[in-house]
Write an enzyme that holds these catalytic residues in place. Structure first.
Site, PDB file in Angstrom:
ATOM      1  N   ARG A 165       0.841  -1.213   0.000  1.00 38.75           N
ATOM      2  CA  ARG A 165       0.000   0.000   0.000  1.00 38.75           C
ATOM      3  C   ARG A 165       0.870   1.256   0.000  1.00 38.75           C
ATOM      4  O   ARG A 165       0.503   2.301  -0.548  1.00 38.75           O
ATOM      5  CB  ARG A 165      -0.974   0.010   1.199  1.00 38.75           C
ATOM      6  N   TYR A 203     -16.053  15.191 -15.966  1.00 30.46           N
ATOM      7  CA  TYR A 203     -16.481  13.803 -15.818  1.00 30.46           C
ATOM      8  C   TYR A 203     -17.519  13.754 -14.689  1.00 30.46           C
ATOM      9  O   TYR A 203     -17.250  14.263 -13.585  1.00 30.46           O
ATOM     10  CB  TYR A 203     -15.242  12.967 -15.480  1.00 30.46           C
ATOM     11  N   ASP A 207      -7.419  17.362 -15.362  1.00 30.15           N
ATOM     12  CA  ASP A 207      -7.761  16.001 -15.772  1.00 30.15           C
ATOM     13  C   ASP A 207      -7.322  15.856 -17.232  1.00 30.15           C
ATOM     14  O   ASP A 207      -7.940  16.421 -18.130  1.00 30.15           O
ATOM     15  CB  ASP A 207      -9.272  15.772 -15.614  1.00 30.15           C
ATOM     16  N   LYS A 232      -8.337   4.593 -19.601  1.00 28.95           N
ATOM     17  CA  LYS A 232      -8.623   5.065 -20.951  1.00 28.95           C
ATOM     18  C   LYS A 232      -7.368   4.969 -21.829  1.00 28.95           C
ATOM     19  O   LYS A 232      -6.826   3.896 -21.957  1.00 28.95           O
ATOM     20  CB  LYS A 232      -9.190   6.487 -20.878  1.00 28.95           C
TER      21      LYS A 232
HETATM   22  C1  LIG Z   1     -13.138   7.628 -16.812  1.00 30.95           C
HETATM   23  C2  LIG Z   1     -12.791   8.992 -16.404  1.00 30.95           C
HETATM   24  C3  LIG Z   1     -12.525   9.305 -15.057  1.00 30.95           C
HETATM   25  C4  LIG Z   1     -12.672   8.286 -13.934  1.00 30.95           C
HETATM   26  O1  LIG Z   1     -11.801   7.209 -14.081  1.00 30.95           O
HETATM   27  P1  LIG Z   1     -12.072   5.698 -13.575  1.00 30.95           P
HETATM   28  O2  LIG Z   1     -10.821   5.010 -13.969  1.00 30.95           O
HETATM   29  O3  LIG Z   1     -13.294   5.198 -14.274  1.00 30.95           O
HETATM   30  O4  LIG Z   1     -12.272   5.758 -12.105  1.00 30.95           O
HETATM   31  C5  LIG Z   1     -12.158  10.603 -14.758  1.00 30.95           C
HETATM   32  N1  LIG Z   1     -12.060  11.549 -15.715  1.00 30.95           N
HETATM   33  C6  LIG Z   1     -12.315  11.278 -17.021  1.00 30.95           C
HETATM   34  C7  LIG Z   1     -12.197  12.361 -18.028  1.00 30.95           C
HETATM   35  C8  LIG Z   1     -12.690   9.997 -17.396  1.00 30.95           C
HETATM   36  O5  LIG Z   1     -12.954   9.746 -18.688  1.00 30.95           O
END
Ligand SMILES: *Cc1c(COP(=O)(O)O)cnc(C)c1O
Length: 394
Positions: free
Chosen positions: A59, A112, A184, A209
């Site tokens: 962790r 998001y 982000d 992603k």
């Molecule tokens: C998918 C996504 C998230 C969240 O990510 P997870 O891996 O699903 O927890 C945050 N920001 C954006 C732009 C995303 O596409």
């Protein structure tokens, strides 16, 4: 942290985070362990005092995870990175790291869905205030900052409206007020956009992603521009237990190596899909930063190294037409998520953004008829044929 930043981006994808493995392994091994034995009591004490770089407990840190953290920090031109279990673990760790009761955050309205959702539910419960605005409008950013504002949280391009915020200009405004700027960068990946170079303090990804890119892992990461911020984020992640698993880290290390060639193909496919849609009689509008019709085409060109592989569009027949389209595609999967090798189609108003009120959705530009398309790396003729046959059914 020592980074070899002299190599080009593609070479860094292959060699950046790799240390030299004592056994000569060409890939980073999976240290699938929860704990690490110390040589003796004194060494254990030095590790816990932070005087030795040895590993103690997964962790807190693990060699496979460290390799991934080095890799992504190098790609994002940051000081260091903290890997976490998901993109949302990155969001919650960032909020927990920098906000306390009485603070206020200014954020992009079309972020998001869950990034806004946890702020407006859990963090509101702890007395953190938030204001959601179009951060593409710099006057709106200036006006939203209050004496207790601590963070500017931006997502660009936005999901799913493909709005662009000027990262450099946002950072200049925010830094005049001493705010932490968080970006982000999920939609672009470091291949197309590096917010730290534009002044951002903290960058994060859902590595689910583009970075991993194979739709087989959920993962997140936080990159900080300097050591001071790193030393705030790292213990928050450890304390909140948002850590990644070593196997997850191995999968992402494998996926990220092909980031640039995957995006090159998906992006060239996207341009053709966007042009095809723009000329289709049943399509009302298309939003893709690579099209001259995108209102921030010039800003996208300046800030990004490419327009990416996400397209949103609206059909003349609104929601009903969208349903026919989504029920009739055969190659594209009707699924949330994005940035993988396969083409995905989804409907934000009924899927990813269904928890937002219709009013908040419309204010953020997420109309009922908006369709989101994540373009994969299949043959372009097959992607277009698929859309063509499904659009013909409307
Ligand atoms: C998918 C996504 C998230 C969240 O990510 P997870 O891996 O699903 O927890 C945050 N920001 C954006 C732009 C995303 O596409």
């Amino acid at each position: 942290m020592e980074h070899n930043n002299d190599l080009g981006f593609n070479s860094l994808l292959i060699h950046g985070g790799m240390g030299v493995d004592p056994m000569g392994s060409a890939t980073v091994p999976i240290y699938q362990t929860s704990t690490f034995a110390f040589e003796n009591v004194d060494e254990g004490a030095r590790c816990f005092a932070g005087e030795s770089k040895g590993y103690m407990y997964t962790r807190i840190g693990n060699p496979t995870i460290s390799a991934l953290e080095r890799q992504i920090a190098i790609l994002e031109k940051g000081f260091g990175a903290v890997a976490v279990s998901s993109g949302m673990a990155a969001v919650s760790t960032i909020y927990m790291s920098f906000l306390k009761t009485g603070d206020h955050i200014v954020s992009t309205d079309a972020v998001y869905g869950p990034s806004r959702g946890i702020m407006e539910s859990y963090f509101k419960k702890f007395g953190v205030e938030s204001t959601y605005i179009n951060t593409g409008n710099l006057d709106a950013v200036r006006q939203a900052i209050k004496p207790n504002t601590k963070m500017l949280f931006i997502e660009t391009p936005t999901n799913p409206t493909m709005e662009i915020s000027d990262i450099k200009a946002c950072c200049e405004i925010a830094h005049q007020h001493g705010l932490v700027v968080v970006v982000d960068n999920t939609f672009s990946s470091p291949y197309l956009q590096r917010p730290i170079e534009l002044g951002a303090d903290v960058v994060f990804h859902s590595m689910t992603k583009f970075i991993n890119g194979h739709a087989d892992i959920v993962a997140g990461i936080i990159i900080t521009k300097n050591e001071e911020l790193y030393k705030i984020v790292r213990p928050t992640m450890v304390g909140m237990g948002c850590n990644m698993d070593p196997h997850q880290a191995y999968m992402v290390l494998r996926g990220v190596k092909t980031l640039s060639i995957r995006i090159d193909r998906a992006q060239s496919n996207s341009m053709k899909v966007a042009e095809y849609l723009e000329n289709h009689p049943k399509v009302e509008w298309v939003k893709y930063p690579g099209l001259k019709s995108h209102p921030q085409y010039e800003l996208a060109k300046k800030q990004m190294d490419g327009p990416g592989a996400m397209i949103s569009f609206g059909l003349k027949g609104g929601l009903d037409a969208g349903k026919v389209l989504m029920n009739n595609v055969k190659l594209a999967l009707l699924a949330v998520s994005l940035g993988g090798i396969e083409t995905l189609i989804q409907h934000p108003a009924s899927m990813t953004h269904s928890k937002m009120s219709k009013d908040a959705r419309e204010k953020a530009g997420i109309t009922d008829g908006l369709v989101r398309f994540s373009v994969g790396i299949e043959d372009i003729k097959d992607i277009i044929n698929d859309l063509n046959q499904a659009l013909a059914k409307i």
